[in-house]
Design a protein around this motif. Structure first.
Motif, short mmCIF file in Angstrom:
data_model
loop_
_atom_site.label_atom_id
_atom_site.label_comp_id
_atom_site.label_asym_id
_atom_site.label_seq_id
_atom_site.Cartn_x
_atom_site.Cartn_y
_atom_site.Cartn_z
N MET A 1 0.82 -1.17 0.00
CA MET A 1 0.00 0.00 0.00
C MET A 1 0.87 1.24 0.00
SD MET A 1 -3.12 -1.04 0.14
CE MET A 1 -3.61 -2.75 0.13
N ASN A 2 0.64 2.09 -0.98
CA ASN A 2 1.47 3.28 -1.12
C ASN A 2 0.87 4.52 -0.52
OD1 ASN A 2 3.30 1.73 -2.49
ND2 ASN A 2 2.42 2.21 -4.47
N SER A 3 -0.44 4.61 -0.50
CA SER A 3 -1.03 5.85 -0.07
C SER A 3 -2.34 5.58 0.65
CB SER A 3 -1.28 6.76 -1.26
OG SER A 3 -2.31 6.21 -2.06
N ARG A 4 -2.87 6.66 1.20
CA ARG A 4 -4.16 6.56 1.88
C ARG A 4 -5.26 6.15 0.89
NH1 ARG A 4 -5.77 11.32 5.83
NH2 ARG A 4 -6.37 9.88 7.45
N LEU A 5 -5.15 6.64 -0.36
CA LEU A 5 -6.11 6.26 -1.40
C LEU A 5 -6.08 4.76 -1.63
CD1 LEU A 5 -8.13 6.95 -3.67
CD2 LEU A 5 -6.14 7.25 -5.18
N ASP A 6 -4.91 4.17 -1.68
CA ASP A 6 -4.80 2.73 -1.90
C ASP A 6 -5.48 1.95 -0.77
OD1 ASP A 6 -3.41 2.91 -4.31
OD2 ASP A 6 -1.50 3.14 -3.26
N VAL A 7 -5.35 2.42 0.46
CA VAL A 7 -5.99 1.75 1.60
C VAL A 7 -7.51 1.82 1.46
CG1 VAL A 7 -6.33 1.80 4.09
CG2 VAL A 7 -4.05 2.16 3.13
N TRP A 8 -8.03 3.00 1.12
CA TRP A 8 -9.48 3.15 0.94
C TRP A 8 -9.99 2.30 -0.22
CZ3 TRP A 8 -12.86 4.75 4.26
CH2 TRP A 8 -12.46 5.63 5.27
N LEU A 9 -9.25 2.25 -1.30
CA LEU A 9 -9.66 1.43 -2.43
C LEU A 9 -9.65 -0.05 -2.07
CD1 LEU A 9 -7.90 3.27 -5.39
CD2 LEU A 9 -10.33 3.30 -4.79
N TRP A 10 -8.66 -0.48 -1.31
CA TRP A 10 -8.59 -1.88 -0.88
C TRP A 10 -9.82 -2.23 -0.03
CZ3 TRP A 10 -8.37 -4.53 3.75
CH2 TRP A 10 -7.98 -5.86 3.69
N MET A 11 -10.16 -1.33 0.91
CA MET A 11 -11.34 -1.59 1.76
C MET A 11 -12.63 -1.56 0.94
SD MET A 11 -10.34 0.20 5.44
CE MET A 11 -11.05 1.71 5.00
N ALA A 12 -12.73 -0.63 0.00
CA ALA A 12 -13.93 -0.56 -0.85
C ALA A 12 -14.07 -1.80 -1.70
CB ALA A 12 -13.85 0.69 -1.74
N GLN A 13 -12.96 -2.33 -2.20
CA GLN A 13 -13.04 -3.52 -3.03
C GLN A 13 -13.48 -4.73 -2.20
OE1 GLN A 13 -9.54 -4.92 -5.17
NE2 GLN A 13 -10.86 -5.20 -6.96
N ARG A 14 -13.01 -4.83 -0.97
CA ARG A 14 -13.43 -5.96 -0.12
C ARG A 14 -14.90 -5.84 0.26
NH1 ARG A 14 -8.95 -6.15 -2.23
NH2 ARG A 14 -7.51 -7.78 -1.63
N ALA A 15 -15.35 -4.63 0.59
CA ALA A 15 -16.75 -4.43 0.96
C ALA A 15 -17.69 -4.71 -0.22
CB ALA A 15 -16.96 -3.01 1.47
N THR A 16 -17.29 -4.25 -1.41
CA THR A 16 -18.14 -4.50 -2.57
C THR A 16 -18.10 -5.98 -2.99
OG1 THR A 16 -16.35 -3.78 -4.03
CG2 THR A 16 -18.05 -2.15 -3.47
N ALA A 17 -17.00 -6.66 -2.73
CA ALA A 17 -16.94 -8.10 -3.00
C ALA A 17 -17.98 -8.82 -2.14
CB ALA A 17 -15.54 -8.64 -2.74
N PHE A 18 -18.08 -8.43 -0.89
CA PHE A 18 -19.08 -9.03 0.01
C PHE A 18 -20.49 -8.79 -0.51
CE2 PHE A 18 -21.86 -8.65 3.76
CZ PHE A 18 -21.77 -9.96 4.22
N LEU A 19 -20.77 -7.56 -0.95
CA LEU A 19 -22.09 -7.23 -1.48
C LEU A 19 -22.36 -7.99 -2.78
CD1 LEU A 19 -24.61 -5.54 -1.05
CD2 LEU A 19 -23.46 -3.65 -2.21
N LEU A 20 -21.34 -8.15 -3.60
CA LEU A 20 -21.51 -8.90 -4.85
C LEU A 20 -21.83 -10.35 -4.58
CD1 LEU A 20 -18.70 -7.32 -7.04
CD2 LEU A 20 -21.16 -7.22 -7.48
N VAL A 21 -21.21 -10.95 -3.57
CA VAL A 21 -21.52 -12.35 -3.23
C VAL A 21 -23.00 -12.50 -2.88
CG1 VAL A 21 -21.15 -14.14 -1.48
CG2 VAL A 21 -19.20 -13.00 -2.51
N ILE A 22 -23.51 -11.57 -2.11
CA ILE A 22 -24.93 -11.64 -1.71
C ILE A 22 -25.85 -11.45 -2.92
CG2 ILE A 22 -26.73 -10.47 -0.36
CD1 ILE A 22 -24.49 -9.80 1.68
N THR A 23 -25.61 -10.41 -3.71
CA THR A 23 -26.51 -10.13 -4.82
C THR A 23 -26.41 -11.17 -5.94
OG1 THR A 23 -24.90 -8.57 -5.75
CG2 THR A 23 -26.65 -7.65 -4.36
N VAL A 24 -25.22 -11.67 -6.19
CA VAL A 24 -25.08 -12.71 -7.22
C VAL A 24 -25.76 -13.99 -6.76
CG1 VAL A 24 -23.41 -14.20 -8.40
CG2 VAL A 24 -23.04 -11.73 -8.32
N THR A 25 -25.67 -14.32 -5.48
CA THR A 25 -26.35 -15.50 -4.95
C THR A 25 -27.87 -15.37 -5.11
OG1 THR A 25 -24.57 -15.86 -3.36
CG2 THR A 25 -26.68 -16.93 -2.90
#
Length: 112
Positions: A1-25
Motif C-alpha cells: 500500500m502506497n497511499s491513503r487512497l490505496d488503503v481506501w480502495l482496498w477496503m472498498a473492493q473488499r466491501a463491494t466483493a461481500f455485497l456482490l456475493v450476496i446479490t449474485v447469490t
C-alpha cells in the motif's frame, strides 16, 4: 500500500466483493427458480416492474460492480502497463462511470 487512497480502495473492493456475493447469490437462485418454473421473459418482467425489492437487489449489484471492477482494473493497469498513476486513475474512474451509467439504465429498465 502506497497511499491513503490505496488503503481506501482496498477496503472498498473488499466491501463491494461481500455485497456482490450476496446479490449474485440472490440472482443465481432466482434464475434457477425461474428456469425450473418455466417463466417467460414477459412474466419475469411483470414480476420486476415496480418491485422495490428487485430494484434494491440489482441496484446494489450494479453499484457494487461499478466500484469493484474499476479498482481491479486500476491495479492491473498499474502492474501491466507503463501508464502513469494519474492516467490509470482517470481510466478507472471513467470505466466506473460507464459501468454505473449502463448498469443503472438496465436496472431502471427492469423496474420502470
Amino acid at each position: 500500500m502506497n497511499s491513503r487512497l490505496d488503503v481506501w480502495l482496498w477496503m472498498a473492493q473488499r466491501a463491494t466483493a461481500f455485497l456482490l456475493v450476496i446479490t449474485v447469490t440472490i440472482h443465481l437462485g432466482t434464475m434457477i427458480y425461474v428456469v425450473n418454473d418455466g417463466l417467460s421473459a414477459g412474466q419475469i418482467l411483470a414480476h420486476t416492474r415496480g418491485n422495490l425489492f428487485w430494484l434494491s437487489v440489482y441496484g446494489s449489484f450494479v453499484t457494487a460492480a461499478a466500484i469493484h471492477v474499476p479498482i481491479g482494473l486500476r491495479v492491473v493497469l498499474m502492474e501491466w502497463t507503463s501508464i502513469r498513476k494519474d492516467g490509470v486513475n482517470m481510466i478507472a474512474l471513467a470505466f466506473a462511470a460507464l459501468l454505473a451509467f449502463l448498469g443503472w439504465r438496465a436496472v431502471l429498465g427492469l423496474y420502470a
